[in-house]
Design a protein around this motif. Structure first.
Motif, PDB file in Angstrom:
ATOM      1  N   PHE A 528     -47.655  33.005   0.073  1.00 35.78           N
ATOM      2  CA  PHE A 528     -47.713  34.349   0.647  1.00 35.78           C
ATOM      3  C   PHE A 528     -48.902  34.487   1.596  1.00 35.78           C
ATOM      4  O   PHE A 528     -49.511  35.555   1.695  1.00 35.78           O
ATOM      5  CB  PHE A 528     -47.803  35.398  -0.467  1.00 35.78           C
ATOM      6  CG  PHE A 528     -46.518  35.581  -1.219  1.00 35.78           C
ATOM      7  CD1 PHE A 528     -45.496  36.358  -0.697  1.00 35.78           C
ATOM      8  CD2 PHE A 528     -46.312  34.956  -2.436  1.00 35.78           C
ATOM      9  CE1 PHE A 528     -44.310  36.524  -1.391  1.00 35.78           C
ATOM     10  CE2 PHE A 528     -45.132  35.105  -3.139  1.00 35.78           C
ATOM     11  CZ  PHE A 528     -44.120  35.898  -2.612  1.00 35.78           C
ATOM     12  N   THR A 529     -49.235  33.436   2.310  1.00 41.73           N
ATOM     13  CA  THR A 529     -50.335  33.488   3.269  1.00 41.73           C
ATOM     14  C   THR A 529     -50.056  34.549   4.331  1.00 41.73           C
ATOM     15  O   THR A 529     -48.973  34.591   4.929  1.00 41.73           O
ATOM     16  CB  THR A 529     -50.509  32.117   3.940  1.00 41.73           C
ATOM     17  OG1 THR A 529     -50.847  31.153   2.941  1.00 41.73           O
ATOM     18  CG2 THR A 529     -51.607  32.165   4.989  1.00 41.73           C
ATOM     19  N   PHE A 553     -51.965  33.030  -2.316  1.00 46.67           N
ATOM     20  CA  PHE A 553     -52.239  34.274  -1.610  1.00 46.67           C
ATOM     21  C   PHE A 553     -53.437  34.030  -0.703  1.00 46.67           C
ATOM     22  O   PHE A 553     -54.561  33.856  -1.193  1.00 46.67           O
ATOM     23  CB  PHE A 553     -52.541  35.414  -2.585  1.00 46.67           C
ATOM     24  CG  PHE A 553     -51.402  35.739  -3.510  1.00 46.67           C
ATOM     25  CD1 PHE A 553     -50.326  36.484  -3.079  1.00 46.67           C
ATOM     26  CD2 PHE A 553     -51.408  35.271  -4.816  1.00 46.67           C
ATOM     27  CE1 PHE A 553     -49.279  36.783  -3.933  1.00 46.67           C
ATOM     28  CE2 PHE A 553     -50.361  35.555  -5.681  1.00 46.67           C
ATOM     29  CZ  PHE A 553     -49.293  36.314  -5.244  1.00 46.67           C
ATOM     30  N   THR A 556     -53.776  37.734   2.257  1.00 44.25           N
ATOM     31  CA  THR A 556     -52.627  38.552   1.869  1.00 44.25           C
ATOM     32  C   THR A 556     -53.038  40.007   1.736  1.00 44.25           C
ATOM     33  O   THR A 556     -54.085  40.320   1.168  1.00 44.25           O
ATOM     34  CB  THR A 556     -52.047  38.052   0.546  1.00 44.25           C
ATOM     35  OG1 THR A 556     -51.750  36.657   0.665  1.00 44.25           O
ATOM     36  CG2 THR A 556     -50.788  38.802   0.171  1.00 44.25           C
ATOM     37  N   THR A 601     -59.612  36.658   2.118  1.00 43.29           N
ATOM     38  CA  THR A 601     -58.540  36.726   1.126  1.00 43.29           C
ATOM     39  C   THR A 601     -58.976  37.545  -0.080  1.00 43.29           C
ATOM     40  O   THR A 601     -58.250  38.453  -0.535  1.00 43.29           O
ATOM     41  CB  THR A 601     -58.149  35.307   0.682  1.00 43.29           C
ATOM     42  OG1 THR A 601     -57.621  34.591   1.793  1.00 43.29           O
ATOM     43  CG2 THR A 601     -57.127  35.355  -0.449  1.00 43.29           C
TER      44      THR A 601
END
Length: 768
Positions: A528-529, A553, A556, A601
């Protein structure tokens, strides 16, 4: 030369028992006067006898015209006659009675009525004619030519037939040319045989009956050479069971009423380009061995029953079939087989389309086609490639149990209603790039579902948009690409891997909600980058404590994603989001995993946790954020050569402070750590104070003391009052090292108690 009461009549008799399939049931006797030198009339003489008696062709025609003036209805009967070439060009044939000119079973060398007008009906049933020319003629009566045999040319260009025309079971051995003929009443070529090239171009066939078979019929006919019906305008027409051995062309033809080609056989090409079927048309069980051309054809259908508009059910197209720019109402392609390419480029379907059990062995083109009502293609098989670029589905689309043997490309397709690929099989690459799956959002099953579908190679859904998406029990192999895809409703995902290299790529995707479940038989990575993840529930059916090892992630955006549902997984995974345990398919990161990227992130994760009031998660992500902030600054100091000395010094100070904050209080998120450090650090100092030498204090030296425990206790006591800056003065530093330690304790007091207070407040008040 008409018959007279006292004259001797012709001796000719026609015995139907000696004929095959004769329509005359009793013996027919010739009513005409015999020739003075013969037992037969001039119509029943042999041609050799006529020559010997100097009976000319003109004599026969003249006698026939004289017979028309007779009031005797039998005067127009010439059954079984052997006639020469009869030329009636430009002549008006109109008898005293309305009785047919009866040439049944006659043998006529040729009959030419070009530019003529025959007011009487003509009966040529079972006759044999050399050539029959009716060009520009007018036939006001019935033309009865059932089972006639025409050994040479039949020509009826621009001819007008005002009454019924019957060529059933006729045999045409030469060329047939009926261009621009007009058939005002019912016409039948049923079971006729055409040996030479046949042309019915620009004909008009109106008929008067409302029954399908009664306007113009070629049912059971056999065309051995090319058949041309270009620009024909007919009402009800039937070509049922018709056989075309050569090319058949109906370009620009107009079928005004019901039309059937059911069970017809086209041994070569069948061309209906820009033809118009204004009512129902049936091509059921048709076979086309060559190319089938329906470019620009309009199938308008009727208003009586939707099932009767256009039917190709059980048809078999052995060559390519081209329906480019065709227009349909209800269309039935159920159980139809296409051995070659099927082209529906820009075709329009205004009503329901039934394609269940359809088999396309070649390529299928649906580019820019428009389906206004539901499409049913369940159990269909597509062995070649399927191309559906910018296709529009305004009704439900059903591809349940369909099989796609070649590449399936649905790029930029618009499914405005519900679509189902449940239990479909994609044996080659499947592409839905930029596709729109709107659905009606009534329920998950009614939107976009690929439940139990099988993708045996890559599947691409880049930039696709879904309302609700179901991938429940779907099986994938290798990479599944949802880059940039958007799900405005919910996803329901439980996947099974066909091999070890499966990889779910949701980079830059947006998912509002739903659930993603890792099944018990496999662990499938999800990336889910740079994606946006809403209220999505993550779960595992195998009880794995490392669920989040399968999710990446990175950068995200979490939109009301509830981390509290996953604390146990996160704690086992040390709250790591930006990486997972990879496999052979995950490939490179879509963004370079620098400390700066990782810091961002966790900043996004921290912000999202704060927004939903998840303080424990917020603290943990803040810890990760500052950890990678330090790494970022170290990387800048080490690798960024453009920084000046002052900037590097500032970055260095930031690194030091960051490290101190991490070590002491975990950036305000590790209360046990700062509490232990605050209250246990003086204990360490106390041990140092009794070691003697530079560290000697008034508490004594443990090595030469009689009561070592008392000395150690005094050293610890001195350390705590020094740390708390009370300083009663009973014990003081002696060595220079002890003096330095005592001074540092005073400074640490302020720092550690400040950090302890800071951490306590964060714990009590929450937040970052």
């Amino acid at each position: 030369m008409s018959s007279v009461p006292d004259a001797e009549t012709c001796s000719y008799r026609f015995d139907p028992s000696n004929e095959t399939d004769a329509y005359i049931e009793t013996t027919w006797e010739c009513p005409h006067e015999s020739h003075a030198e013969s037992d037969n009339c001039i119509f029943h003489m042999s041609r050799a006898e006529r020559r010997s008696l100097d009976v000319t062709d003109d004599d026969i025609v003249q006698t026939l015209r004289e017979n028309l003036t007779s009031q005797d209805p039998r005067s127009n009967e010439y059954v079984g006659a052997d006639l020469p070439t009869m030329s009636l060009t430009y002549q008006q044939i109109d008898g005293a009675t309305n009785h047919l000119l009866n040439f049944q079973h006659a043998d006529i060398a040729a009959l030419d009525v070009t530019h003529g007008h025959i007011a009487q009906g003509i009966n040529l049933r079972e006759a044999t004619i050399g050539s029959l020319k009716l060009d520009d003629a007018i036939l006001s009566g019935i033309l009865e030519a059932t089972a006639v045999t025409i050994t040479d040319e039949f020509s009826a260009n621009e001819t007008t037939f005002h009454e019924d025309v019957r060529f059933s079971q006729a045999q045409f051995h030469g060329r047939v040319d009926c261009d621009e003929a007009t058939f005002d009443e019912d016409t039948s070529f049923r079971d006729a045989s055409f040996t030479g090239e046949t042309s019915f171009r620009n004909i008009t066939a109106r008929g008067s009956s409302h029954e399908l078979d009664d306007h113009i019929s070629f049912a059971g006919a056999h065309f051995e050479s090319a058949a041309l019906f270009n620009r024909a305008a007919v009402e009800c027409a039937t070509f049922a069971d018709t056989q075309f051995d050569d090319d058949a062309t109906f370009t620009h033809a107009i079928f005004g009423d019901d039309t059937t080609f059911a069970t017809a056989e086209f041994r070569r090409s069948a061309t209906f380009n820009e033809a118009t079927f204004n009512e129902d048309a049936t091509f059921s069980d048709v076979t086309v061995d060559g190319r089938a051309n329906f470019r620009g054809t309009e199938f308008n259908g009727g208003a009586r029953t939707v099932e009767d508009d256009i039917a190709f059910d059980n048809a078999h197209f052995r060559g390519d079939a081209d329906f480019k720019l065709a227009r349909f109402r209800y269309a039935d392609f159920s159980e139809t087989t296409f051995d070659g390419r099927l082209n529906l480029d820009r075709a329009e379907f205004e009503a329901r389309v039934d394609c269940h059990d359809m088999h396309v062995l070649g390529d299928l083109c649906l580019d820019r086609a428009v389906f206004s009502d539901p499409v049913h293609a369940h159990d269909a098989t597509f062995e070649g490639s399927v191309g559906a670029f910018e296709t529009e589905f305004y009704g439900d689309a059903d591809f349940v149990n369909a099989t796609f043997g070649g590449p399936a490309t649905f790029d930029e397709v618009r499914f405005h209603e519900d679509v189902s690929f449940k239990r479909a099989t994609f044996k080659a690459e499947a592409s839905f790039v930029g596709a729109l799956f709107e659905g009606e959002a009534k329920s998950l099953e009614d939107n976009a579902t690929f439940e139990e579908a099988v993708f045996e190679t890559n599947a691409t859904f880049r930039e696709a948009t879904f309302t609700n998406l179901s991938l429940w029990d779907t099986r994938f192999a290798v990479e599944v690409d949802f880059t940039g895809a958007t799900v405005t409703g919910e996803v329901h995902i439980r996947l099974h891997a066909l091999d070890d290299d499966i990889y779910m790529n949701f980079v830059r995707a947006s998912i509002s909600g739903g659930q993603i479940v890792e099944p018990g038989d496999s662990n499938i990575p999800f990336d889910f980058t740079e994606a946006t993840v809403g209220n999505v529930q993550l779960g595992s059916e195998n009880g794995s404590g490392e669920l989040l090892d399968q999710f990446r992630f990175c950068r995200t955006d979490f939109d009301h994603f509830d981390f509290s549902d996953h604390h146990s997984y996160l704690e086992r995974n040390d709250w790591v989001l930006h990486e997972f345990s990879g496999n052979n398919a995950t490939g490179d990161f879509s963004v370079e995993m620098t400390p700066e990227v990782i810091e961002e992130t966790y900043r996004k994760a921290m912000t999202s946790a704060n927004d939903v009031g998840d303080t424990p998660a917020s603290r943990e992500f803040e810890y990760k954020r500052f950890h990678y902030n330090r790494r970022k600054n170290l990387s800048l100091i080490r690798d960024e050569y453009s920084l000046d000395a002052t900037t590097k010094a500032k970055k260095g100070a930031s690194v030091v402070l960051n490290r101190v904050m991490q070590f002491t209080c975990g950036y305000g998120n590790r209360l046990p750590r700062i509490a232990a450090l605050t209250f246990l650090l003086p204990l360490v100092y106390g041990i140092l104070y009794v070691l003697g030498g530079p560290l000697e204090t008034g508490a004594g030296v443990v090595w030469n003391a009689e009561d070592q425990l008392a000395v150690i206790g005094n050293g610890i006591y001195y350390s705590y009052i020094s740390f708390s800056t009370i300083g009663y003065g009973g014990i003081g530093p002696i060595g220079w090292g002890a003096k330095l330690l005592a001074a540092s304790q005073g400074m640490l007091n302020g720092l550690l108690f400040t950090l302890l207070t800071f951490t306590l407040f964060k714990r009590v008040l929450g937040g970052s």
